[in-house]
Design an enzyme around this catalytic site. Structure first.
Site, PDB file in Angstrom:
ATOM      1  N   GLU A 182       0.488  -1.559  -0.144  1.00  0.00           N
ATOM      2  CA  GLU A 182      -0.138  -0.203   0.104  1.00  0.00           C
ATOM      3  C   GLU A 182       0.719   1.158   0.298  1.00  0.00           C
ATOM      4  OE1 GLU A 182       0.570  -1.336   4.212  1.00  0.00           O
ATOM      5  OE2 GLU A 182      -0.524  -2.370   2.163  1.00  0.00           O
ATOM      6  N   ASP A 214      21.042  16.820 -31.749  1.00  0.00           N
ATOM      7  CA  ASP A 214      21.539  18.042 -33.296  1.00  0.00           C
ATOM      8  C   ASP A 214      22.888  18.106 -32.477  1.00  0.00           C
ATOM      9  OD1 ASP A 214      20.915  19.068 -35.403  1.00  0.00           O
ATOM     10  OD2 ASP A 214      19.962  21.078 -34.433  1.00  0.00           O
ATOM     11  N   ASP A 268      16.446  21.833 -30.042  1.00  0.00           N
ATOM     12  CA  ASP A 268      16.214  23.056 -29.823  1.00  0.00           C
ATOM     13  C   ASP A 268      15.897  23.514 -30.167  1.00  0.00           C
ATOM     14  OD1 ASP A 268      18.480  23.522 -30.913  1.00  0.00           O
ATOM     15  OD2 ASP A 268      19.331  25.905 -29.945  1.00  0.00           O
ATOM     16  N   ASP A 273      13.285  19.954 -35.230  1.00  0.00           N
ATOM     17  CA  ASP A 273      13.417  19.122 -33.794  1.00  0.00           C
ATOM     18  C   ASP A 273      12.208  18.739 -33.163  1.00  0.00           C
ATOM     19  OD1 ASP A 273      16.303  18.646 -33.840  1.00  0.00           O
ATOM     20  OD2 ASP A 273      16.379  21.156 -32.937  1.00  0.00           O
ATOM     21  N   ASN A 279       6.089 -14.175   3.463  1.00  0.00           N
ATOM     22  CA  ASN A 279       4.741 -14.101   4.412  1.00  0.00           C
ATOM     23  C   ASN A 279       3.603 -14.720   4.037  1.00  0.00           C
ATOM     24  OD1 ASN A 279       6.108 -12.149   5.887  1.00  0.00           O
ATOM     25  ND2 ASN A 279       5.008 -11.039   5.575  1.00  0.00           N
ATOM     26  N   ASN A 312       2.463  -5.506  10.229  1.00  0.00           N
ATOM     27  CA  ASN A 312       2.294  -4.284   8.844  1.00  0.00           C
ATOM     28  C   ASN A 312       2.171  -2.754   9.569  1.00  0.00           C
ATOM     29  OD1 ASN A 312       2.146  -4.535   5.962  1.00  0.00           O
ATOM     30  ND2 ASN A 312       0.330  -3.584   5.548  1.00  0.00           N
ATOM     31  N   ASP A 356       5.147  -0.756   7.480  1.00  0.00           N
ATOM     32  CA  ASP A 356       5.139   0.672   6.477  1.00  0.00           C
ATOM     33  C   ASP A 356       6.318   1.931   7.281  1.00  0.00           C
ATOM     34  OD1 ASP A 356       3.819  -0.961   4.320  1.00  0.00           O
ATOM     35  OD2 ASP A 356       2.117  -0.157   5.980  1.00  0.00           O
TER      36      ASP A 356
END
Length: 850
Positions: A293, A335, A597, A601, A665, A690, A694
């Site tokens: 999550e 370029d 540029d 391009d 797990n 958990n 986290d």
């Protein structure tokens, strides 16, 4: 700017009327609007922002983040927990969901604000007349009735009616899909269709000027424009990048595995114990444990952190997800001018057709550059800087602006009552239009044999690394007021002007560094092959193959795919040919960056995985780019690539750890459910485990990334992650089963002590294994984690160990373990981390370090 805006309705024939009538109807003039009138119209019609997405409120942004498969899973689980009276469990799950959403929102909101500030630095402008004078105006402040000056390279800022023009060609592919530019005129038009392709006196917002000059009056702005209607639809469409696809693919992989295992575990417990509600709550707790999550939050923090770090290195990220593509690219196309070279052109030679210095060549070139009103490029500026000449005796009559198809620009001047056309442009195009040449004051016919010799002189200049333009003229007997490209014939070749753009001192080193980073360097230029080859050699670029646009034009897509494999330099390319090369590289499964540029391009910037431009680029290049460099330097590119790889590296750390831990797990829960006389862990304990785990992962974005990780491109590799999960994951299950045995056979634990023992062991192994997985080296000795990551790991492990001794323990079903348990815990956790390190080294040796 709040409130309802006036509709922009044109209730007269704005296509077929004269410019004067049109200006009168729009209550404006060729001198433009006054500043006061412009402000009033801005209030009436609003900002000229068609492509801008509707700004969502903060509340809506937060709520939209709950529409995420991972968060939805958590909320469903919380709903079931509440329904069965498990209030604390439900609150823990909701807290995890809310924490993920709000941390993600805070990071994305901050990144968005930062991007808005940075975007102001690259905001496009237009040249409009206000109070009778031309000035640069932000495009969003353009209003109906504004008079706009248009030159080559400009983006059309609104829907305009052309009221005067000179050889104006517009690229409107964004609206019509037409590959070639369309010529536009100022004359009244009478078209039955209102299709953009057929309106020859209207320039549409979002299109761009390829060549020529014009004056236009703004008819419509913002969402009232043709482009605005399109952009209003597009603003609701979110384009999914390869990065998004990778995240979603991983997310659904985990959700599918979770659903299967939860149903399996529920079935086992329900059949063995018969307690359906208890089994369901346990399965839902397992579901939370298997759900990654925190992934949206980890991704958001990493990307925004990367964008901020890149901004400090003079790199502006316009689209956050392009950071990963920046790090993943394995080919960069660029370029030549201003990238490999200094972009400081100097006029080195002005010579006749046999390369002897000639002042008359310089004089003609100077007159041509001085009197042209189009986009003065760097060659024009170099001519004008070289030496100041008096040209007042030459009165300008007309000009024929430059365009990409003929590669010439001409001016017509009057001197001593006669008209003279002076042309300057690409030698091969000038040669085609010449009937004579001048040498030592004598004009002679240009025969085929002579033409071959003249071309050889030009080639010698080009081979020396010079950019060469040819200068030609024609004395006109029958004078007229308006001239066009048709007058560019029967010219007399006068000579050449030769320019030199020296290589950047850092170019050679930058190419070497990018090569070490696993990025292949290719040059895509419109310049000639001789100049390009010389510059590439000077900067140490290995020219494996050189192909021109003429050759590419004859190749089909399959042949081009083969050609790009062995070619590093492409010369004399048109804009569409550059785009074809990019697409061919894509089809060969490369992730391609493009640095450019110029006007030519823009198609390549759009086609590439990550379009890179510079702050002083033309408008259309900046609009097409994903990333803007505040200084055009390849060394800045190196910084950006490394930052992109670091960002992706930290995201992958969480994914590898989360997937392997969750998969382990699954095994442990399945085994425990099948053989234990009670549940392996209470649902509320799984949720607490958990939640604490986290919290420890929030520090991952602050971590350093191994130097070895950033030496090569890192595209998404879900198969690699799957292998890592299948091999590393079950290692934790071995120690979970070992914990089961220790608790049952050494400590003869009942359910409460068993739950407590496995809770602490599971939390310690899950939390501390990040220190091993985060690096391909030996943790702490060869690679140190960030201080914050060490702190969160120690903090969470300490909380987990102390928790069973706290007053809160009874609410979660914990009891205090005996002192001997912690000796066993230390031995199990230590040997587990050593085993993971050993297997990790074997895994990297076999499958690499991704």
């Amino acid at each position: 700017m709040n409130g309802k805006k006036k509709p922009q309705i044109l209730d007269f024939d704005y296509l077929g009327c004269t410019p004067e009538f049109l200006l009168e109807k729009l209550h404006t003039s060729r001198k433009g609007l006054s500043e006061d009138e412009a402000k009033k119209r801005l209030e009436d019609y609003g900002y000229n922002e068609p492509a801008r997405k509707k700004k969502r409120t903060v509340v809506f942004q937060i709520l939209s983040m709950f529409v995420n498969p991972l968060v939805i899973v958590l909320l469903i689980i919380a709903g079931f927990s509440l329904f069965f009276g498990q209030t604390i469990s439900a609150l823990l799950v909701i807290l995890m969901a809310v924490m993920s959403v709000f941390l993600s929102f805070i990071q994305e909101y901050r990144a968005g604000k930062e991007a808005e500030k940075l975007s102001e630095m690259v905001r496009a402008t237009a040249t409009a007349y206000r109070n009778g004078r031309s000035k640069e105006i932000k495009i969003k402040e353009i209003v109906p009735g504004d008079i706009i000056d248009l030159f080559a390279g400009d983006m059309i800022p609104a829907d305009l009616r052309i009221i005067s023009s000179k050889d104006l060609f517009i690229n409107q592919a964004a609206l019509t899909g037409e590959s070639f530019p369309i010529e536009k005129f100022a004359d009244p038009a009478h078209s039955k269709s209102h299709s953009p392709a057929e309106l020859c006196n209207i320039a549409f917002m979002g299109s761009s000027v390829v060549s020529g000059t014009a004056l236009g009056v703004v008819l419509k702005t913002g969402v009232a424009t043709q482009f605005g209607e399109l952009s209003r639809r597009l603003a609701t469409i979110r384009i999914e990048t390869s990065f998004d696809k990778g995240v979603h693919k991983f997310t659904w992989l985990m959700i599918r595995a979770m659903v299967f295992m939860v149903m399996f575990i529920f079935a086992i417990n329900a059949l063995r114990r018969g307690a359906l509600i208890e089994s369901l709550l346990f399965s839902l707790g397992v579901a939370v444990g298997l759900t990654p999550e925190m992934l949206p939050m980890i991704v958001a923090i990493n990307l925004s952190k990367g964008a901020i770090a890149m901004s400090k290195k003079q790199v502006i990220v316009k689209r956050l997800n392009s950071i990963q593509n920046f790090g993943a690219m394995d080919v960069i196309c660029t370029d030549k001018t201003g990238t490999l070279t200094l972009d400081k052109i100097i006029l080195e030679k002005h010579c006749d057709v046999v390369r002897n210095e000639n002042d008359n060549v310089l004089r003609l070139a100077y007159i041509n550059s001085f009197y042209q009103t189009g986009l003065k490029n760097i060659l024009d500026r170099a001519i004008l800087r070289h030496e100041k000449l008096l040209v007042k005796q030459y009165l300008k009559v007309d000009e024929v602006p430059f365009d990409f198809s003929r590669k010439i620009m001409s001016v017509v001047v009057e001197t001593e009552g006669k008209h003279k056309l002076i042309a300057k442009g690409a030698p091969e195009e000038i040669f085609r239009r010449c009937a004579k040449y001048e040498l030592d004051g004598e004009v002679m016919e240009m025969e085929d044999l002579i033409l071959t010799d003249l071309k050889e002189e030009y080639n010698n200049l080009s081979a020396d690394g010079f950019r060469v333009l040819a200068i030609a003229y024609k004395d006109i007997e029958n004078k007229k007021e308006v001239y066009s490209r048709d007058d560019e014939k029967d010219l007399t070749l006068e000579g050449y002007v030769a320019f030199f753009d020296p290589p950047k001192p850092t170019a050679k080193r930058a190419i070497e560094v990018l090569k070490k980073l696993g990025i292949e360097f290719k040059v895509l230029t419109g310049d000639n092959e001789l100049v390009t080859k010389k510059i590439c050699s000077d900067v140490g670029l290995d020219v494996k193959g050189l192909v021109t646009g003429e050759v590419i034009e004859k190749l089909d897509d399959a042949a081009l795919r083969e050609q790009v494999k062995s070619t590093t330099v492409f010369a004399r390319l048109s804009p569409l040919q550059k785009e074809r090369v990019i697409r061919a590289l894509h089809e060969n499964e490369h992730i391609v960056g493009y640095l450019g540029d110029g006007i030519n391009d823009a198609p390549a910037l759009k086609a590439s995985d990550v379009g890179i431009s510079v702050n002083n680029a033309v408008d259309i290049a900046k609009e097409s780019a994903d990333i803007i460099l505040l200084k055009k330097s390849l060394m800045v590119l190196e910084d950006g690539v490394k930052e992109g790889r670091k960002t992706f590296g930290n995201i992958v750390k969480y994914i590898k750890m989360g997937s392997s831990s969750n998969f382990g797990n699954m095994f442990s829960m399945t085994g425990g459910s099948m053989f234990l006389p009670f549940l392996p862990m209470l649902p509320i304990q799984i949720l607490l485990n958990n939640f604490l785990y986290d919290l420890s992962q929030v520090a991952i974005p602050t971590d350093e990334v191994d130097k070895e990780y950033i030496v090569k491109p890192r595209p998404w590799n879900v198969n690699y992650i799957k292998k890592f999960m299948l091999i590393i994951g079950p290692l934790s299950s071995i120690y979970d089963f070992l914990t089961y045995g220790v608790m049952l056979f050494i400590f003869h634990a009942g359910a409460p002590l068993f739950h407590t023992g496995w809770f602490i062991e599971s939390l310690c192994t899950q939390t501390l294994v990040i220190q091993v997985i985060r690096t391909g080296k030996i943790p702490f000795i060869e690679s140190r984690p960030s201080g914050f990551l060490i702190f969160t790991s120690i903090l969470i492990v300490t909380v987990g160990i102390i928790f069973p001794f706290s007053p809160l323990a009874k609410f979660f079903g914990f009891v205090a373990p005996p002192p001997a348990y912690f000796v066993a815990l230390f031995l199990m956790v230590s040997t587990y981390l050593l085993l993971v390190q050993k297997v990790k080294k074997w895994f990297i040796k076999k499958y690499g370090y991704d």
